[in-house]
Design an enzyme around this catalytic site. Structure first.
Site, PDB file in Angstrom:
ATOM      1  N   ASN A  76      -4.930 -11.785  14.908  1.00 15.78           N
ATOM      2  CA  ASN A  76      -3.981 -12.756  14.348  1.00 15.78           C
ATOM      3  C   ASN A  76      -2.537 -12.276  14.483  1.00 15.78           C
ATOM      4  O   ASN A  76      -1.634 -13.055  14.811  1.00 15.78           O
ATOM      5  CB  ASN A  76      -4.296 -13.001  12.869  1.00 15.78           C
ATOM      6  CG  ASN A  76      -5.579 -13.789  12.667  1.00 15.78           C
ATOM      7  OD1 ASN A  76      -5.997 -14.532  13.547  1.00 15.78           O
ATOM      8  ND2 ASN A  76      -6.215 -13.606  11.518  1.00 15.78           N
ATOM      9  N   ASN A  80      -2.900  -8.510   0.706  1.00 13.01           N
ATOM     10  CA  ASN A  80      -3.803  -9.297  -0.139  1.00 13.01           C
ATOM     11  C   ASN A  80      -4.167  -8.547  -1.426  1.00 13.01           C
ATOM     12  O   ASN A  80      -4.948  -9.037  -2.238  1.00 13.01           O
ATOM     13  CB  ASN A  80      -5.067  -9.696   0.623  1.00 13.01           C
ATOM     14  CG  ASN A  80      -5.940  -8.508   0.987  1.00 13.01           C
ATOM     15  OD1 ASN A  80      -5.526  -7.351   0.848  1.00 13.01           O
ATOM     16  ND2 ASN A  80      -7.151  -8.769   1.468  1.00 13.01           N
ATOM     17  N   SER A 116      -5.104  -2.321   5.896  1.00 11.88           N
ATOM     18  CA  SER A 116      -6.484  -1.837   6.056  1.00 11.88           C
ATOM     19  C   SER A 116      -6.808  -0.900   4.909  1.00 11.88           C
ATOM     20  O   SER A 116      -5.954  -0.101   4.515  1.00 11.88           O
ATOM     21  CB  SER A 116      -6.667  -1.061   7.365  1.00 11.88           C
ATOM     22  OG  SER A 116      -7.997  -0.537   7.443  1.00 11.88           O
ATOM     23  N   THR A 164      -6.494  -3.345  -1.796  1.00  9.44           N
ATOM     24  CA  THR A 164      -6.307  -1.926  -2.138  1.00  9.44           C
ATOM     25  C   THR A 164      -4.833  -1.618  -2.403  1.00  9.44           C
ATOM     26  O   THR A 164      -4.521  -0.546  -2.914  1.00  9.44           O
ATOM     27  CB  THR A 164      -6.820  -0.987  -1.015  1.00  9.44           C
ATOM     28  OG1 THR A 164      -6.134  -1.269   0.212  1.00  9.44           O
ATOM     29  CG2 THR A 164      -8.314  -1.144  -0.804  1.00  9.44           C
ATOM     30  N   GLY A 203       0.809  -1.209   0.000  1.00 11.92           N
ATOM     31  CA  GLY A 203       0.000   0.000   0.000  1.00 11.92           C
ATOM     32  C   GLY A 203       0.842   1.258   0.000  1.00 11.92           C
ATOM     33  O   GLY A 203       2.079   1.209  -0.044  1.00 11.92           O
ATOM     34  N   TYR A 251     -14.840   1.797   9.641  1.00  9.67           N
ATOM     35  CA  TYR A 251     -13.416   2.131   9.742  1.00  9.67           C
ATOM     36  C   TYR A 251     -13.072   2.630  11.138  1.00  9.67           C
ATOM     37  O   TYR A 251     -12.148   2.134  11.788  1.00  9.67           O
ATOM     38  CB  TYR A 251     -13.065   3.190   8.695  1.00  9.67           C
ATOM     39  CG  TYR A 251     -11.603   3.564   8.657  1.00  9.67           C
ATOM     40  CD1 TYR A 251     -10.644   2.640   8.245  1.00  9.67           C
ATOM     41  CD2 TYR A 251     -11.185   4.840   9.008  1.00  9.67           C
ATOM     42  CE1 TYR A 251      -9.300   2.983   8.200  1.00  9.67           C
ATOM     43  CE2 TYR A 251      -9.844   5.194   8.951  1.00  9.67           C
ATOM     44  CZ  TYR A 251      -8.899   4.261   8.555  1.00  9.67           C
ATOM     45  OH  TYR A 251      -7.572   4.603   8.520  1.00  9.67           O
ATOM     46  N   LYS A 295       3.124 -12.512  19.810  1.00 12.39           N
ATOM     47  CA  LYS A 295       3.292 -13.232  21.083  1.00 12.39           C
ATOM     48  C   LYS A 295       4.111 -14.508  20.866  1.00 12.39           C
ATOM     49  O   LYS A 295       5.044 -14.806  21.619  1.00 12.39           O
ATOM     50  CB  LYS A 295       1.915 -13.547  21.669  1.00 12.39           C
ATOM     51  CG  LYS A 295       1.935 -14.221  23.026  1.00 12.39           C
ATOM     52  CD  LYS A 295       0.533 -14.195  23.631  1.00 12.39           C
ATOM     53  CE  LYS A 295       0.477 -15.010  24.907  1.00 12.39           C
ATOM     54  NZ  LYS A 295       0.300 -16.445  24.670  1.00 12.39           N
TER      55      LYS A 295
END
Length: 315
Positions: free
Chosen positions: A103, A36, A79, A39, A14, A149, A109
């Site tokens: 996720n 992915n 996002s 955008t 992005g 959003y 972690k």
């Protein structure tokens, strides 16, 4: 096995993510960009594909995320970030802010990695406090068109702090104000690409409302510097990063017209529902904690951005 630190940047293809890939490679990191491409655009990172320290993984972080090998840092920038996108794909927007963040916190972690999440000035909604300080809780309509959003980002902050307090995870939260620069999508619906592409095409500039609403525009290089400093700081609470120089949308349209050498001809349209009337970050924390403030003034930033848009619009 390399002794270089390794960073995962989600949303890496992005606008912001690709600039972060550039910065971390320049700082000597191994970089994994994950996107992915809903955008994002591979064109933003194609100059990096031959770099042996760079890896691209096409993946939706709203589904389970695993990554072999060590991981020192995660920057979660996946996002949709413009109204035109998140109004079209509201459920994906909510999922990447909630499931995606969950996720990635889990991955951090597992890997014992520090994670920085990209929040937004939109958590303040249409603010009743001006300029916006980090302690302000916001004025957000959760069931309005922008709620997908705004609330995704507010949830993202909440679950990140929960992982920090409950699991002792190293977390950082940045609240990003309006940012601009090369690699913005021409059609992303935000005011700067809209004005620049309309001016270059000789069209009237689309102004919502009467143009009296304000925004504060930060050049992308300044923002990236703030992100880098925040990641390496020891401060876990949200920090505003943005340029506190405020301008009305109408004045901004006049600036763009002047820059591109066209007459300012606004085309007025109704203000979208819940569109914020004011935006200006209080950057006291960024100055005190990170020693950060923006360096690129708007005239210089717009000049650099115009060069990019000329190539994109006029080719």
């Amino acid at each position: 096995m390399s002794d270089k630190k390794r960073v995962l940047i989600t949303g890496g293809a992005g606008f912001l993510g690709s600039h972060l890939c550039d910065r971390f490679l320049a700082e000597g990191y191994q970089v994994v960009a994950m996107d992915n491409l809903i955008t994002g655009d591979l064109a933003n990172i194609e100059h990096l594909l031959e770099n042996e320290d760079f890896e691209f993984v096409e993946h939706d972080v709203s589904t389970y995320v695993s990554l072999p090998g060590k991981l020192d840092y995660i920057l979660h920038f996946a996002s949709p970030a413009s109204p035109i996108d998140y109004l079209k794909i509201p459920i994906q927007t909510l999922k990447v802010g909630s499931l995606g963040t969950h996720n990635l916190l889990g991955l951090a972690k597992t890997k014992n990695a520090r994670i920085l999440i990209a929040s937004t000035s939109e958590v303040y909604g249409d603010p009743e406090v001006h300029p916006q300080v980090e302690e302000y809780f916001g004025n957000v309509n959760p069931v309005g068109p922008r709620g997908c959003y705004d609330e995704a980002k507010r949830f993202q902050e909440a679950i990140t702090m929960a992982y920090h307090t409950h699991h002792g995870l190293e977390t950082r939260i940045i609240r990003i104000f309006n940012t601009y620069g090369p690699r913005m999508r021409l059609d992303d619906g935000r005011v700067l690409p809209a004005f620049l592409s309309q001016a270059l095409r000789g069209e009237n500039l689309t102004v919502f409302g009467d143009g009296s609403q304000t925004r504060s525009f930060c050049y992308v290089d300044d923002l990236v510097e703030g992100i880098y400093r925040l990641l390496l700081s020891d401060y876990p609470l949200p920090v505003n990063i943005g340029n506190p120089t405020e301008i009305t949308i109408k004045e901004f349209g006049e600036e763009i017209a002047n820059l591109t050498g066209v007459e300012f001809k606004p085309s007025y349209h109704p203000l979208p529902q819940n569109d914020p009337m004011k935006r200006k970050p209080d950057i006291t924390k960024a100055k005190e904690i990170l020693g950060w403030e923006p360096k690129v003034d708007r005239a210089e930033g717009l000049r650099r951005t115009l060069e990019y848009f000329k190539e994109s619009v006029l080719q």
